[in-house]
Design a protein around this motif. Sequence first.
Motif, PDB file in Angstrom:
ATOM      1  N   THR A 416      -6.385  -7.150   3.496  1.00  0.00           N
ATOM      2  CA  THR A 416      -6.514  -5.728   3.171  1.00  0.00           C
ATOM      3  C   THR A 416      -6.107  -5.469   1.725  1.00  0.00           C
ATOM      4  O   THR A 416      -6.770  -4.717   1.001  1.00  0.00           O
ATOM      5  CB  THR A 416      -5.648  -4.888   4.117  1.00  0.00           C
ATOM      6  N   ALA A 417      -5.016  -6.093   1.299  1.00  0.00           N
ATOM      7  CA  ALA A 417      -4.590  -5.941  -0.098  1.00  0.00           C
ATOM      8  C   ALA A 417      -5.654  -6.491  -1.048  1.00  0.00           C
ATOM      9  O   ALA A 417      -5.939  -5.898  -2.102  1.00  0.00           O
ATOM     10  CB  ALA A 417      -3.255  -6.653  -0.316  1.00  0.00           C
ATOM     11  N   SER A 471       2.454  -9.274  -4.297  1.00  0.00           N
ATOM     12  CA  SER A 471       1.936  -9.593  -5.633  1.00  0.00           C
ATOM     13  C   SER A 471       0.611  -8.875  -5.891  1.00  0.00           C
ATOM     14  O   SER A 471       0.394  -8.310  -6.978  1.00  0.00           O
ATOM     15  CB  SER A 471       1.755 -11.101  -5.771  1.00  0.00           C
ATOM     16  N   ILE A 472      -0.276  -8.880  -4.888  1.00  0.00           N
ATOM     17  CA  ILE A 472      -1.562  -8.193  -5.046  1.00  0.00           C
ATOM     18  C   ILE A 472      -1.347  -6.695  -5.209  1.00  0.00           C
ATOM     19  O   ILE A 472      -1.993  -6.042  -6.047  1.00  0.00           O
ATOM     20  CB  ILE A 472      -2.475  -8.496  -3.846  1.00  0.00           C
ATOM     21  N   CYS A 473      -0.437  -6.124  -4.426  1.00  0.00           N
ATOM     22  CA  CYS A 473      -0.167  -4.686  -4.524  1.00  0.00           C
ATOM     23  C   CYS A 473       0.381  -4.313  -5.895  1.00  0.00           C
ATOM     24  O   CYS A 473      -0.003  -3.281  -6.471  1.00  0.00           O
ATOM     25  CB  CYS A 473       0.808  -4.264  -3.423  1.00  0.00           C
ATOM     26  N   PHE A 504       1.049   5.259  -5.405  1.00  0.00           N
ATOM     27  CA  PHE A 504       2.497   5.245  -5.169  1.00  0.00           C
ATOM     28  C   PHE A 504       2.817   4.582  -3.831  1.00  0.00           C
ATOM     29  O   PHE A 504       3.793   3.829  -3.714  1.00  0.00           O
ATOM     30  CB  PHE A 504       3.041   6.672  -5.207  1.00  0.00           C
ATOM     31  N   SER A 505       1.998   4.826  -2.825  1.00  0.00           N
ATOM     32  CA  SER A 505       2.195   4.190  -1.519  1.00  0.00           C
ATOM     33  C   SER A 505       2.020   2.680  -1.610  1.00  0.00           C
ATOM     34  O   SER A 505       2.740   1.922  -0.951  1.00  0.00           O
ATOM     35  CB  SER A 505       1.222   4.776  -0.495  1.00  0.00           C
ATOM     36  N   ILE A 506       1.056   2.239  -2.422  1.00  0.00           N
ATOM     37  CA  ILE A 506       0.860   0.792  -2.619  1.00  0.00           C
ATOM     38  C   ILE A 506       2.082   0.184  -3.287  1.00  0.00           C
ATOM     39  O   ILE A 506       2.519  -0.930  -2.941  1.00  0.00           O
ATOM     40  CB  ILE A 506      -0.408   0.540  -3.447  1.00  0.00           C
ATOM     41  N   LEU A 507       2.686   0.911  -4.245  1.00  0.00           N
ATOM     42  CA  LEU A 507       3.913   0.425  -4.885  1.00  0.00           C
ATOM     43  C   LEU A 507       5.054   0.321  -3.880  1.00  0.00           C
ATOM     44  O   LEU A 507       5.783  -0.685  -3.849  1.00  0.00           O
ATOM     45  CB  LEU A 507       4.289   1.357  -6.039  1.00  0.00           C
ATOM     46  N   ILE A 508       5.223   1.343  -3.049  1.00  0.00           N
ATOM     47  CA  ILE A 508       6.271   1.312  -2.022  1.00  0.00           C
ATOM     48  C   ILE A 508       6.019   0.162  -1.047  1.00  0.00           C
ATOM     49  O   ILE A 508       6.956  -0.525  -0.603  1.00  0.00           O
ATOM     50  CB  ILE A 508       6.334   2.651  -1.283  1.00  0.00           C
ATOM     51  N   THR A 509       4.760  -0.067  -0.704  1.00  0.00           N
ATOM     52  CA  THR A 509       4.420  -1.177   0.180  1.00  0.00           C
ATOM     53  C   THR A 509       4.822  -2.512  -0.445  1.00  0.00           C
ATOM     54  O   THR A 509       5.375  -3.391   0.236  1.00  0.00           O
ATOM     55  CB  THR A 509       2.916  -1.177   0.482  1.00  0.00           C
ATOM     56  N   ALA A 510       4.560  -2.676  -1.740  1.00  0.00           N
ATOM     57  CA  ALA A 510       4.928  -3.919  -2.421  1.00  0.00           C
ATOM     58  C   ALA A 510       6.436  -4.134  -2.397  1.00  0.00           C
ATOM     59  O   ALA A 510       6.921  -5.235  -2.099  1.00  0.00           O
ATOM     60  CB  ALA A 510       4.408  -3.896  -3.856  1.00  0.00           C
ATOM     61  N   LEU A 511       7.194  -3.094  -2.690  1.00  0.00           N
ATOM     62  CA  LEU A 511       8.659  -3.221  -2.686  1.00  0.00           C
ATOM     63  C   LEU A 511       9.184  -3.508  -1.283  1.00  0.00           C
ATOM     64  O   LEU A 511      10.119  -4.312  -1.114  1.00  0.00           O
ATOM     65  CB  LEU A 511       9.288  -1.939  -3.246  1.00  0.00           C
ATOM     66  N   THR A 512       8.586  -2.878  -0.277  1.00  0.00           N
ATOM     67  CA  THR A 512       9.005  -3.129   1.107  1.00  0.00           C
ATOM     68  C   THR A 512       8.727  -4.573   1.512  1.00  0.00           C
ATOM     69  O   THR A 512       9.560  -5.222   2.165  1.00  0.00           O
ATOM     70  CB  THR A 512       8.281  -2.167   2.059  1.00  0.00           C
TER      71      THR A 512
END
Length: 551
Positions: A416-417, A471-473, A504-512
């Motif tokens: 998906t990413a 990494s992709i996010c 912003f949600s993609i960034l939060i997903t990456a950090l999570t």
Amino acid sequence: MKPETLRNAVDAHGWLGLLISIPLFIIFWTGAITLFHPEVDHWAAMPQFPIPQNTPQVPLTPLINKHIKTMNFDNSRRLFISPASNHHPYLNVYIPVIEQAVTPNNSINNNINNSDTATPKNTPLNRHYEALIIDPATGNTLADNSPFQLAGFLNEMHFTLKLPQGRYLVGMVCFFFMVVLLTGLVIQFKKIIRHFFLYRTQGTQRHQANDLHNVIGVISLPYGIMYALTGLMFNLGIIFEIPTLKVLYQGDNAAMTRDSGYTSTIPEPANIAHPMPSIDAIAQQIARDNNGSIHSIRLHNYNDKNATFQFFGVRGDGFADKINTNYHVQTQTYDTQDDNNFSNNVDLLLSLHMADFAGLDLRFIYFVLAIAVCAMIVAGNLLWVIKRQKRAHHPKILALTRALTLGGCMGVIVATAAAFMFERLLPVTMAGRADYVVLSFFLTLLTCVIISFLNTQPLKIIHHACLACASICLFIVLMDATATQTSLIQLWHAGFAQPFGVSFSILITALTLIFCAKKIRDTTLQTQPSPQPKTQHSSYTIYKRNITKGL
């Protein structure tokens, strides 16, 4: 409860859960993203085109007429319009066209009429839709090859898994998911209160996976039952329709269709030309009468005497009340499709399933619960693999099962990413752009499954997948911050916050995911046995030990 009953419930729960884990994970994962289908669609399209100014929109009727004059318009099929709104600045139009395919002895005929009799016999016809993205302020076509299909692809994966007869397969998965929920409830019934929030952070991998699986399963139980029931009804409704048709209606399909409120009021085309009225004026009138807004228009038999315009929207009052009104051009009359209890209840269940009866807050809650169910599925697969990995029987079969279940689930996340990345990376004018985005999804998924087959440590599969997806996010966020033609900040200031919100949600997903990868790595290090240091004995120690033995 008898031990034998409990053992049977455990076996049924484990094997059924393993059997449906991959399709069930795809359904919940893509369903979680589909909850934000408009936002993902806007994230893909808005940064690629200039923002329309606050100017009057061009009338729809002359705009549609202008476009169909340049195409081989097929008025035997519906024409779709998605008007511009405060949340979506562009006009989307889907025009059905019919073209004569190229054969060795025949060239393309550019003057095909609406009927098939105008073409030579045995000549293949190419029927498809021309998808146009139009600036509503100027009427200029921004894109005409339907380049943005990521949100639609994920939505189709949720409902059909992109497989032939996929709806029935999804219905069967929902049925078995209901069985898994019930057997899980039987297993945890005595401990459902006492161990409600039990999670042993210092336990073994198996204990942690078991606790995570149980806690999420209990918390999300009402949510899971709702989705299992509604998914079963929507995708396997035929198992209810056939007994109803045979027993209650004695095979009278027309009577059952009429009572259920799904009779069609669309007449057949008369093949007589007729001028078309203003689509905008009719839409505005229907919106005022229903105190709501129109989000979709279907034009049946356009430019024909029996033309019918169908308007869909949402009322401003009530719970999940929809607008479904037909306007008949010849008689200038309206008819609504909202006076049937059965169809209204089906619409209510569909709204409950898609969470479109409330605002962003409820969709976010649904999203969190869907991701939690995905984590429960991964924990269940991890528990199954760890339990059987200690045995030395059939290592190849275990490796294949591990790759298809645990690796497949984590591969869907990475795939998906990758699809999001290619949706942003590929140029808009690229031919077959949408097909390449879909292809990237399946190739990435296949790669993850192969890598998981070669990896013998299940926690490392999850750890590597989390890092790859993160990494992709982060790369997607970097592209959004630097490479888009229209800045996300400009869209925010113009009143379109959806693209910025998705980034912003993609960034939060990456950090999570980075946080999860770190926790998994720490857990792996804690559970690995520490090597015993080699004891080096000095000559004095050896001498003392020998003296002690002698005493």
